[in-house]
Design an enzyme around this catalytic site. Structure first.
Site, PDB file in Angstrom:
ATOM      1  N   GLU A 110      -4.730  -8.683 -12.053  1.00 12.58           N
ATOM      2  CA  GLU A 110      -5.091  -7.516 -11.221  1.00 12.58           C
ATOM      3  C   GLU A 110      -6.520  -7.059 -11.547  1.00 12.58           C
ATOM      4  O   GLU A 110      -7.307  -6.761 -10.659  1.00 12.58           O
ATOM      5  CB  GLU A 110      -4.087  -6.389 -11.485  1.00 12.58           C
ATOM      6  CG  GLU A 110      -4.314  -5.134 -10.675  1.00 12.58           C
ATOM      7  CD  GLU A 110      -3.649  -5.152  -9.308  1.00 12.58           C
ATOM      8  OE1 GLU A 110      -2.674  -5.915  -9.115  1.00 12.58           O
ATOM      9  OE2 GLU A 110      -4.108  -4.411  -8.425  1.00 12.58           O
ATOM     10  N   ASP A 131       2.973  -1.044 -14.046  1.00 15.81           N
ATOM     11  CA  ASP A 131       3.595  -1.697 -12.886  1.00 15.81           C
ATOM     12  C   ASP A 131       4.121  -3.087 -13.239  1.00 15.81           C
ATOM     13  O   ASP A 131       5.245  -3.450 -12.884  1.00 15.81           O
ATOM     14  CB  ASP A 131       2.580  -1.832 -11.737  1.00 15.81           C
ATOM     15  CG  ASP A 131       1.979  -0.503 -11.347  1.00 15.81           C
ATOM     16  OD1 ASP A 131       2.520   0.542 -11.755  1.00 15.81           O
ATOM     17  OD2 ASP A 131       0.949  -0.513 -10.640  1.00 15.81           O
ATOM     18  N   LEU A 142       4.405   1.177  -4.311  1.00 14.15           N
ATOM     19  CA  LEU A 142       5.603   0.598  -4.928  1.00 14.15           C
ATOM     20  C   LEU A 142       5.272  -0.693  -5.667  1.00 14.15           C
ATOM     21  O   LEU A 142       6.156  -1.462  -6.031  1.00 14.15           O
ATOM     22  CB  LEU A 142       6.683   0.349  -3.872  1.00 14.15           C
ATOM     23  CG  LEU A 142       7.102   1.586  -3.075  1.00 14.15           C
ATOM     24  CD1 LEU A 142       8.194   1.238  -2.069  1.00 14.15           C
ATOM     25  CD2 LEU A 142       7.604   2.685  -4.009  1.00 14.15           C
ATOM     26  N   SER A 143       3.989  -0.932  -5.869  1.00 18.86           N
ATOM     27  CA  SER A 143       3.518  -2.048  -6.697  1.00 18.86           C
ATOM     28  C   SER A 143       3.870  -3.422  -6.156  1.00 18.86           C
ATOM     29  O   SER A 143       4.369  -4.286  -6.877  1.00 18.86           O
ATOM     30  CB  SER A 143       4.036  -1.913  -8.127  1.00 18.86           C
ATOM     31  OG  SER A 143       3.527  -0.759  -8.694  1.00 18.86           O
ATOM     32  N   GLY A 195       0.805  -1.223   0.000  1.00 19.04           N
ATOM     33  CA  GLY A 195       0.000   0.000   0.000  1.00 19.04           C
ATOM     34  C   GLY A 195       0.831   1.262   0.000  1.00 19.04           C
ATOM     35  O   GLY A 195       0.348   2.340   0.331  1.00 19.04           O
ATOM     36  N   ALA A 196       2.110   1.169  -0.384  1.00 29.28           N
ATOM     37  CA  ALA A 196       2.985   2.346  -0.390  1.00 29.28           C
ATOM     38  C   ALA A 196       3.190   2.885  -1.798  1.00 29.28           C
ATOM     39  O   ALA A 196       4.007   3.766  -2.024  1.00 29.28           O
ATOM     40  CB  ALA A 196       4.328   1.994   0.253  1.00 29.28           C
TER      41      ALA A 196
HETATM   42  C1  GLA Z   1      -1.264   2.367 -10.383  1.00 29.12           C
HETATM   43  C2  GLA Z   1      -1.641   1.470 -11.564  1.00 29.12           C
HETATM   44  C3  GLA Z   1      -0.797   1.804 -12.792  1.00 29.12           C
HETATM   45  C4  GLA Z   1      -0.824   3.308 -13.083  1.00 29.12           C
HETATM   46  C5  GLA Z   1      -0.551   4.110 -11.816  1.00 29.12           C
HETATM   47  C6  GLA Z   1      -0.742   5.589 -12.043  1.00 29.12           C
HETATM   48  O1  GLA Z   1       0.049   2.086  -9.969  1.00 29.12           O
HETATM   49  O2  GLA Z   1      -1.475   0.120 -11.245  1.00 29.12           O
HETATM   50  O3  GLA Z   1      -1.239   1.065 -13.904  1.00 29.12           O
HETATM   51  O4  GLA Z   1      -2.035   3.674 -13.673  1.00 29.12           O
HETATM   52  O5  GLA Z   1      -1.380   3.726 -10.745  1.00 29.12           O
HETATM   53  O6  GLA Z   1       0.213   6.060 -12.937  1.00 29.12           O
END
Ligand code: GLA
Length: 382
Positions: free
Chosen positions: A156, A168, A121-122, A118-119
């Site tokens: 996702e 991401d 950073l994917s 939740g930061a």
């Molecule tokens: C999230 C989504 C990405 C992108 C960003 C915003 O990280 O997963 O696909 O849209 O937001 O740039």
């Protein structure tokens, strides 16, 4: 961490796994542009998730989360979204393989890592890409990385309910050490830009405000962009996404727009222009100009796209006051998570201290900071 994950696997499942890793990401510039077929400039970072995996000669998928100390078990014949949130990122990936001729057999998994959740950073993309990469290797499917990225993105959409773009998952899979990737999210053409910066560091300041992208805001922004495209298309049939739009087109028809939709579109078109200009800055080595574009990106995200929050805005304002910082902006989906800061290495410690003190004083919360190193995308773990 790799060894701990591997040992846990051996203890639980009593066999020898393969071990793969997949990283989280930063995005230097190009926010909320990916699902508008625009440009992004992400890089994979040294916050990673490790996966120990082996087949188990059954029709069952068993997984253990090292970070949460929790186990789940599912029958591969009845894969569907589960009540265990963390398992959905894994199940979503399995479901994508099941739609192809590449049938996943029963397997065991232990996974865990240090990507903060939740930061912004994917962490979710790291989980999806790591499992997709791992299963492709484990069962020898021979799928290329692009296909795996698209499967991870679909996971996702379908199992986490976030209609994310491709950035991401792409960054997690295609990252390259000391390079940012400029990705054209329409053609999927990409170019690596050298980021071996001797004088600068990428510093993340984590507000610790937990964003929930699934909370409708992200999907609402997507819809607002689509509304804008539909309006422009009446006048310019060649416009299929905001990638095709210009600021002139928007200005000419401003009166026809709902003001909110108008602001969203102006932001996206401007941000696409900024990514291209920022890449030209990188080529020239003009980091000061690059930094200014980061600030401009933040202003757009704050006022026009409206996906920031007071904590993020505060951190960017503080960064602006510091001569050590070339540029700063909120990063990722928004509403919390981290700011990304381009900081002079000789003033790194002072910057971190200054930001920590300011944040504690303003919000009574200890700021977390990370100096991001840029690493390779999904791979076997060394
Ligand atoms: C999230 C989504 C990405 C992108 C960003 C915003 O990280 O997963 O696909 O849209 O937001 O740039």
């Amino acid at each position: 961490m790799i060894n701990e994950i591997k040992e846990k696997f051996q203890e639980l499942f009593e066999q020898e796994p393969i071990v793969v890793r997949s990283p989280g990401r930063v995005n230097l510039i190009g926010e909320h542009t990916d699902y508008n077929e625009g440009f992004v400039l992400p890089a994979a970072i040294n916050k990673e998730i490790f996966f120990a995996i082996a087949p188990n000669q059954s029709n069952t998928f068993r997984a253990y989360s090292f970070n949460l100390n929790e186990s789940v078990e599912f029958d591969l014949d009845t894969i569907k979204p589960s009540d265990t949130d963390w398992a959905n990122y894994l199940l979503g990936v399995i479901a994508q393989f099941q739609k192809t001729e590449h049938q996943v057999q029963g397997f065991d998994l232990v996974f865990g890592g240090n990507v903060p959740i939740g930061a912004g950073l994917s962490s979710s993309a790291a989980v999806e890409c790591g499992l997709a990469f791992g299963l492709n290797e484990l069962f020898g499917f021979g799928l290329d990385k692009f296909t795996l990225v698209q499967m991870a993105q679909k996971a996702e959409h379908e199992y986490a309910g976030v209609m994310c773009g491709i950035m991401d998952q792409f960054a997690s899979m295609f990252g390259q050490r000391n390079h940012a990737i400029k990705l054209d999210c329409r053609s999927l053409e990409y170019t690596y830009y050298n980021l071996a910066m001797e004088e600068y560091r990428i510093v993340l300041c984590d507000t610790q405000v937990k964003h929930s992208l699934a909370s409708s805001a992200y999907n609402t922004r997507r819809q607002e962009c689509e509304t804008g495209v539909a309006l422009l298309k009446k006048h310019y049939p060649e416009v299929n996404s905001l990638r095709d739009a210009t600021l002139d087109m928007l200005a000419k028809h401003q009166q026809e727009f709902d003001p909110t939709v108008y602001k969203r579109c102006v932001y996206v078109v401007s941000e696409n222009n900024r990514v291209e200009a920022a890449c030209a800055d990188l080529e020239k080595g003009d980091m000061a100009a690059f930094g200014e574009r980061m600030y401009a990106s933040h202003a757009g995200l704050q006022h026009d796209y409206e996906v920031s929050c007071p904590e993020l805005d505060y951190l960017v304002e503080q960064a602006k006051k510091s001569s050590a910082v070339l540029g700063a902006r909120m990063m990722g989906g928004g509403f919390g998570g981290c700011t990304i800061n381009l900081v002079r290495v000789d003033a790194l410690d002072a910057f971190v201290k200054q930001m920590e003190d300011a944040y504690t004083q303003e919000f009574g919360v200890t700021l977390k900071t990370y100096v991001a190193e840029i690493v390779d995308g999904s791979s076997f773990a060394a």
